[in-house]
Write a protein that holds these residues in place. Structure first.
Motif, PDB file in Angstrom:
ATOM      1  N   ILE A  55       0.844  -1.201   0.000  1.00  0.00           N
ATOM      2  CA  ILE A  55       0.000   0.000   0.000  1.00  0.00           C
ATOM      3  C   ILE A  55       0.876   1.248   0.000  1.00  0.00           C
ATOM      4  O   ILE A  55       0.687   2.176  -0.796  1.00  0.00           O
ATOM      5  N   ARG A  56       1.882   1.254   0.873  1.00  0.00           N
ATOM      6  CA  ARG A  56       2.791   2.417   0.929  1.00  0.00           C
ATOM      7  C   ARG A  56       3.458   2.667  -0.422  1.00  0.00           C
ATOM      8  O   ARG A  56       3.682   3.815  -0.809  1.00  0.00           O
ATOM      9  N   SER A  57       3.785   1.560  -1.129  1.00  0.00           N
ATOM     10  CA  SER A  57       4.506   1.754  -2.393  1.00  0.00           C
ATOM     11  C   SER A  57       3.564   2.180  -3.522  1.00  0.00           C
ATOM     12  O   SER A  57       4.011   2.760  -4.503  1.00  0.00           O
ATOM     13  N   GLU A  58       2.270   1.877  -3.413  1.00  0.00           N
ATOM     14  CA  GLU A  58       1.349   2.227  -4.500  1.00  0.00           C
ATOM     15  C   GLU A  58       0.684   3.586  -4.295  1.00  0.00           C
ATOM     16  O   GLU A  58       0.127   4.152  -5.231  1.00  0.00           O
ATOM     17  N   VAL A  59       0.665   4.083  -3.069  1.00  0.00           N
ATOM     18  CA  VAL A  59       0.054   5.390  -2.842  1.00  0.00           C
ATOM     19  C   VAL A  59       1.082   6.473  -3.172  1.00  0.00           C
ATOM     20  O   VAL A  59       2.069   6.631  -2.463  1.00  0.00           O
ATOM     21  N   LYS A  60       0.836   7.144  -4.295  1.00  0.00           N
ATOM     22  CA  LYS A  60       1.798   8.161  -4.752  1.00  0.00           C
ATOM     23  C   LYS A  60       1.027   9.432  -5.095  1.00  0.00           C
ATOM     24  O   LYS A  60      -0.207   9.372  -5.281  1.00  0.00           O
ATOM     25  N   PRO A  61       1.694  10.532  -5.216  1.00  0.00           N
ATOM     26  CA  PRO A  61       0.981  11.754  -5.581  1.00  0.00           C
ATOM     27  C   PRO A  61       0.269  11.564  -6.911  1.00  0.00           C
ATOM     28  O   PRO A  61       0.820  10.963  -7.848  1.00  0.00           O
ATOM     29  N   GLY A  62      -0.957  12.033  -7.010  1.00  0.00           N
ATOM     30  CA  GLY A  62      -1.704  11.976  -8.258  1.00  0.00           C
ATOM     31  C   GLY A  62      -2.431  10.670  -8.470  1.00  0.00           C
ATOM     32  O   GLY A  62      -3.198  10.520  -9.415  1.00  0.00           O
ATOM     33  N   PRO A  68      -7.087   6.711  -4.326  1.00  0.00           N
ATOM     34  CA  PRO A  68      -7.104   5.514  -3.482  1.00  0.00           C
ATOM     35  C   PRO A  68      -7.571   4.280  -4.243  1.00  0.00           C
ATOM     36  O   PRO A  68      -6.999   3.198  -4.069  1.00  0.00           O
ATOM     37  N   ALA A  69      -8.604   4.408  -5.088  1.00  0.00           N
ATOM     38  CA  ALA A  69      -9.133   3.251  -5.810  1.00  0.00           C
ATOM     39  C   ALA A  69      -8.067   2.664  -6.736  1.00  0.00           C
ATOM     40  O   ALA A  69      -7.878   1.449  -6.802  1.00  0.00           O
ATOM     41  N   THR A  70      -7.336   3.499  -7.429  1.00  0.00           N
ATOM     42  CA  THR A  70      -6.281   3.013  -8.316  1.00  0.00           C
ATOM     43  C   THR A  70      -5.207   2.283  -7.512  1.00  0.00           C
ATOM     44  O   THR A  70      -4.743   1.214  -7.898  1.00  0.00           O
ATOM     45  N   ALA A  71      -4.849   2.893  -6.377  1.00  0.00           N
ATOM     46  CA  ALA A  71      -3.831   2.257  -5.528  1.00  0.00           C
ATOM     47  C   ALA A  71      -4.305   0.884  -5.081  1.00  0.00           C
ATOM     48  O   ALA A  71      -3.573  -0.103  -5.155  1.00  0.00           O
ATOM     49  N   LEU A  72      -5.570   0.790  -4.640  1.00  0.00           N
ATOM     50  CA  LEU A  72      -6.093  -0.503  -4.161  1.00  0.00           C
ATOM     51  C   LEU A  72      -6.147  -1.518  -5.293  1.00  0.00           C
ATOM     52  O   LEU A  72      -5.839  -2.693  -5.101  1.00  0.00           O
ATOM     53  N   THR A  73      -6.538  -1.066  -6.505  1.00  0.00           N
ATOM     54  CA  THR A  73      -6.596  -1.970  -7.650  1.00  0.00           C
ATOM     55  C   THR A  73      -5.216  -2.561  -7.919  1.00  0.00           C
ATOM     56  O   THR A  73      -5.075  -3.768  -8.120  1.00  0.00           O
ATOM     57  N   ARG A  74      -4.202  -1.728  -7.841  1.00  0.00           N
ATOM     58  CA  ARG A  74      -2.836  -2.222  -8.090  1.00  0.00           C
ATOM     59  C   ARG A  74      -2.363  -3.151  -6.964  1.00  0.00           C
ATOM     60  O   ARG A  74      -1.737  -4.186  -7.225  1.00  0.00           O
ATOM     61  N   VAL A  75      -2.662  -2.769  -5.742  1.00  0.00           N
ATOM     62  CA  VAL A  75      -2.256  -3.627  -4.600  1.00  0.00           C
ATOM     63  C   VAL A  75      -2.926  -4.982  -4.725  1.00  0.00           C
ATOM     64  O   VAL A  75      -2.303  -6.037  -4.506  1.00  0.00           O
ATOM     65  N   ASN A  76      -4.198  -4.986  -5.111  1.00  0.00           N
ATOM     66  CA  ASN A  76      -4.933  -6.240  -5.274  1.00  0.00           C
ATOM     67  C   ASN A  76      -4.237  -7.154  -6.284  1.00  0.00           C
ATOM     68  O   ASN A  76      -4.051  -8.346  -6.030  1.00  0.00           O
ATOM     69  N   GLU A  77      -3.820  -6.565  -7.408  1.00  0.00           N
ATOM     70  CA  GLU A  77      -3.135  -7.381  -8.415  1.00  0.00           C
ATOM     71  C   GLU A  77      -1.868  -8.000  -7.843  1.00  0.00           C
ATOM     72  O   GLU A  77      -1.590  -9.178  -8.029  1.00  0.00           O
ATOM     73  N   ARG A  78      -1.117  -7.176  -7.135  1.00  0.00           N
ATOM     74  CA  ARG A  78       0.180  -7.647  -6.637  1.00  0.00           C
ATOM     75  C   ARG A  78       0.020  -8.692  -5.538  1.00  0.00           C
ATOM     76  O   ARG A  78       0.776  -9.653  -5.467  1.00  0.00           O
ATOM     77  N   ILE A  79      -0.981  -8.500  -4.688  1.00  0.00           N
ATOM     78  CA  ILE A  79      -1.207  -9.512  -3.638  1.00  0.00           C
ATOM     79  C   ILE A  79      -1.700 -10.807  -4.265  1.00  0.00           C
ATOM     80  O   ILE A  79      -1.222 -11.897  -3.967  1.00  0.00           O
ATOM     81  N   TYR A  80      -2.653 -10.665  -5.203  1.00  0.00           N
ATOM     82  CA  TYR A  80      -3.291 -11.844  -5.782  1.00  0.00           C
ATOM     83  C   TYR A  80      -2.274 -12.739  -6.480  1.00  0.00           C
ATOM     84  O   TYR A  80      -2.349 -13.963  -6.392  1.00  0.00           O
ATOM     85  N   LYS A  81      -1.319 -12.106  -7.125  1.00  0.00           N
ATOM     86  CA  LYS A  81      -0.363 -12.844  -7.942  1.00  0.00           C
ATOM     87  C   LYS A  81       0.416 -13.884  -7.119  1.00  0.00           C
ATOM     88  O   LYS A  81       0.674 -14.979  -7.583  1.00  0.00           O
ATOM     89  N   ASN A  82       0.763 -13.529  -5.919  1.00  0.00           N
ATOM     90  CA  ASN A  82       1.594 -14.453  -5.124  1.00  0.00           C
ATOM     91  C   ASN A  82       0.869 -14.966  -3.875  1.00  0.00           C
ATOM     92  O   ASN A  82       1.498 -15.326  -2.886  1.00  0.00           O
ATOM     93  N   ASN A  83      -0.440 -15.022  -3.982  1.00  0.00           N
ATOM     94  CA  ASN A  83      -1.203 -15.350  -2.765  1.00  0.00           C
ATOM     95  C   ASN A  83      -1.415 -16.855  -2.635  1.00  0.00           C
ATOM     96  O   ASN A  83      -2.489 -17.370  -2.872  1.00  0.00           O
ATOM     97  N   ARG A  84      -0.377 -17.542  -2.223  1.00  0.00           N
ATOM     98  CA  ARG A  84      -0.479 -19.005  -2.159  1.00  0.00           C
ATOM     99  C   ARG A  84      -1.366 -19.459  -1.014  1.00  0.00           C
ATOM    100  O   ARG A  84      -2.003 -20.501  -1.083  1.00  0.00           O
ATOM    101  N   ALA A  85      -1.380 -18.706   0.059  1.00  0.00           N
ATOM    102  CA  ALA A  85      -2.155 -19.139   1.224  1.00  0.00           C
ATOM    103  C   ALA A  85      -3.619 -18.735   1.106  1.00  0.00           C
ATOM    104  O   ALA A  85      -4.404 -18.991   2.016  1.00  0.00           O
TER     105      ALA A  85
END
Lengths: 97, 545
Positions: free
Chosen positions: B374-381, B384-401
């Protein structure tokens, strides 16, 4: 938590009773897996009183499995459990009847 | 200890046996004594009666009136007297005498003949001597001999108060030609021989009893010592040693105790028990060490996690337009909840509250990843929705558990109070307008992060005015459970929030926590409790930026 499972061909019917939380969610996961050959999974939530995030995780996992091989439907969801589904956005990915 | 054992086991067994033996001996002795006395007495009485019958033949009953007339001087009387005296001295009896009782009440007797054994220390009654009947026993027997045709009567005097030594008196009637009793012939025999025999019997009885008891104690005691006391003492000693030292001994009990009885079994059991306790203790020591290691690691993990969450308040002293406070109370050492806030740029403050679907170590690991993403995706400009969408992709990709995280992400424009936010399956924020009450703000919800691919989250916007507050929390607050499984719920949450409207942001969190503690009482905390509150003071005051 009481889990009652009955099977009719490729249809599997599960009745949940009690609280689906950190303590009981692993039981449900163990009871239902593997879902080999199940085409239709119905989960009766008439007596499901509470669901925690661990319970949601199991439902999500079941939904993902069933997405590949058939359908999953939740029946008779109570108001307080439905609120949790709404809150967590699960209403978008689960099917209710 | 040996003395104690000797008392408690061998002493008790032996004393029990001695008591039993004594009781048995007394019982048998009493029966024997009675049989012995009765047999001896019969024999004694028989002798006395034989003497009495012999003596009776010496006296012609029909001549008794003549004897009385002659005052005992007639030659016939003298001859009978002489024979009777000889009989008395030859048969070993004390007295042979002939009497006539008075026939009204048998209260007196008159002596006709009276002979005595010369060895005895008694003296004779003279011819014609009258005396009172000794007692009722005699009186009854006299009457029987006179009136009921009895042929022999016996009086035994060996008990109670008597003037003479114990004796028996055998009585036979002297009958006339008409068959009627004219006088009574009595033979008195001392019971000294019988008495002596009885004493001898009792002495022998007790001597043999003593010998038997002594033998029993010696032989049986030795046997008990060897087969009971010694093994028990050995087992007890070993058990006490083991209780004190808790280390196995070199020699097994079963090598020392060869009993094939319960004691042997006990020895075997104690051996096995020691082995098991030793191995159990080894295991326990290992497990305890392991637990300590894990606890130490958890403690470090807790510090790492706590270090992730900003804990310095106020966090931005130069941003005077806001008051901000947040807390997290994990249910275990480490938790799956987190809050976060950071400046995206000089005018934008990001607020994050999140809850991972898991607790303990897995929850904490997943929480760390989520917070960093979240810290890495929240940037100026970036909204929040865009940041969450990107975080979701990144979590989902390696979410083995197959874990997921609910996130509420808001970005506040400090200068204007404009709050842009997006909700990925998290609890509704609670908003208080200046002067009003805290109320749930039911916005549009997206799915939790990490659950499904290709999710698109939506932004919403609201404007904080001067004096407004926003409170966000995790489900550990509303799902705090009391002993009866009731949930704290949003109703009680709002009550706690609105209890004191003038309190600081920290005070708000304290109120809620107190409300929860008051509600659950002693029920254990199952979920992490995390809260964050922001008070917007507005930009009227002088602020930098």
């Amino acid at each position: 938590m009481n889990i009652t499972i009955s099977q009719n061909g490729t249809e599997e019917f599960v009745a949940l009773e009690g609280r689906l939380d950190t303590l009981t969610a692993p039981d449900l996961e163990k009871e239902l897996n593997p879902l080999d050959g199940v085409g239709s999974l119905c989960i009766d939530c008439k007596d499901l009183e509470y669901i925690s995030s661990a319970g949601l995780r199991v439902l999500l996992s079941l939904q993902k499995t069933m997405n590949k091989q058939g359908t999953m439907t939740l029946l008779n969801v109570r108001q307080e459990v439905m609120e949790v589904f709404e809150l967590t956005g699960f209403t978008d990915i689960l099917s209710f009847a | 200890m040996i003395g104690k054992l000797r008392y408690s086991i061998v002493f008790r067994i032996l004393s029990g046996i001695v008591v039993l033996l004594v009781l048995l001996s007394v019982f048998i002795g009493t029966i024997g004594y009675q049989g012995f006395t009765s047999a001896l007495l019969d024999q004694y009485a028989d002798g006395a009666f034989r003497t009495a019958e012999s003596a009776a033949e010496l006296v012609n009953a029909d001549h008794i009136p003549r004897f009385i007339e002659s005052g005992g001087k007639s030659s016939e009387y003298q001859a009978a007297y002489f024979s009777m005296d000889r009989l008395c001295n030859s048969q070993g009896v004390t007295f042979i005498y002939v009497i006539q009782p008075d026939l009204t009440d048998y209260g007196h007797i008159t002596f006709i003949f009276s002979t005595i054994n010369h060895d005895s220390h008694y003296s004779l009654y003279d011819f014609g001597f009258v005396r009172a009947t000794t007692n009722d026993d005699y009186r009854v027997k006299y009457r029987r001999l006179y009136e009921e045709g009895s042929e022999r009567e016996l009086v035994i005097r060996d008990q109670g108060y008597i003037q003479t030594d114990p004796h028996i008196t055998a009585m036979v009637p002297l009958k006339g030609a008409d068959g009627r009793t004219k006088a009574i012939l009595c033979v008195q025999r001392q019971m000294d021989v019988l008495d002596a025999a009885r004493r001898q019997y009792i002495r022998n009885l007790f001597l043999s009893l003593g010998a038997v008891v002594l033998m029993t104690i010696l032989v049986y005691g030795a046997y008990i010592y060897r087969s009971l006391l010694f093994p028990i003492q050995t087992i007890t000693g070993e058990a006490e040693r083991f209780a004190d030292e808790s280390i196995p001994s070199g020699n097994k009990l079963t090598d020392m105790i060869l009993n094939r009885d319960e004691i042997g079994t006990l020895a075997g059991s104690v051996d096995r028990m020691e082995e098991q306790i030793c191995s159990y203790m080894e295991n326990l020591t290992r497990i305890t060490a392991e637990k300590e290691r894990i606890a130490a690691e958890l403690d470090v993990a807790r510090k790492i996690q706590a270090g992730m969450l900003p804990q310095l308040f106020p966090p931005f002293p130069d941003k005077t337009c806001i008051d901000l406070y947040a807390t997290m109370h994990p249910a275990r050492e480490v938790g799956g909840d987190f809050y976060d806030f950071f400046l995206v740029d000089d005018d934008h403050l990001a607020l994050v509250i999140a809850d991972v679907s898991g607790k303990g170590i897995p929850g904490a690991l997943f929480m760390m990843i989520s917070d960093i993403l979240i810290r890495s995706e929240v940037k100026p400009g970036i909204t929040p929705a865009t940041a969450l969408t990107r975080v979701n992709e990144r979590i989902y990709k390696n979410n083995r558990a197959e874990m997921f995280v609910t996130v509420w992400l808001g970005i506040l424009e400090l200068s204007t109070g404009k709050l842009q936010a997006s909700n990925a399956g998290h609890e509704y924020p609670v908003i208080k307008r200046a002067g009003g009450s805290y109320e749930l703000f039911k916005e549009v919800h997206g799915l939790v992060l990490g659950a499904l691919d290709d999710m698109v989250y939506k932004d919403y916007e609201l404007k904080l005015e001067k004096g407004d507050s926003i409170f966000v929390y995790t489900d550990g607050v509303t799902e705090a459970t009391d002993a009866d499984n009731r949930l704290f719920g949003t109703g009680r949450l709002l009550d706690s929030l609105n209890r004191d409207k003038d309190v600081t942001v920290k005070g708000v969190l304290d109120e809620v926590l107190a409300g929860i503690r008051d509600f659950v009482k002693n029920a254990p905390q199952f979920d992490d409790i995390t809260m964050m509150c922001l008070y917007y003071k507005g930009t009227d005051e002088n602020e930098n930026g």
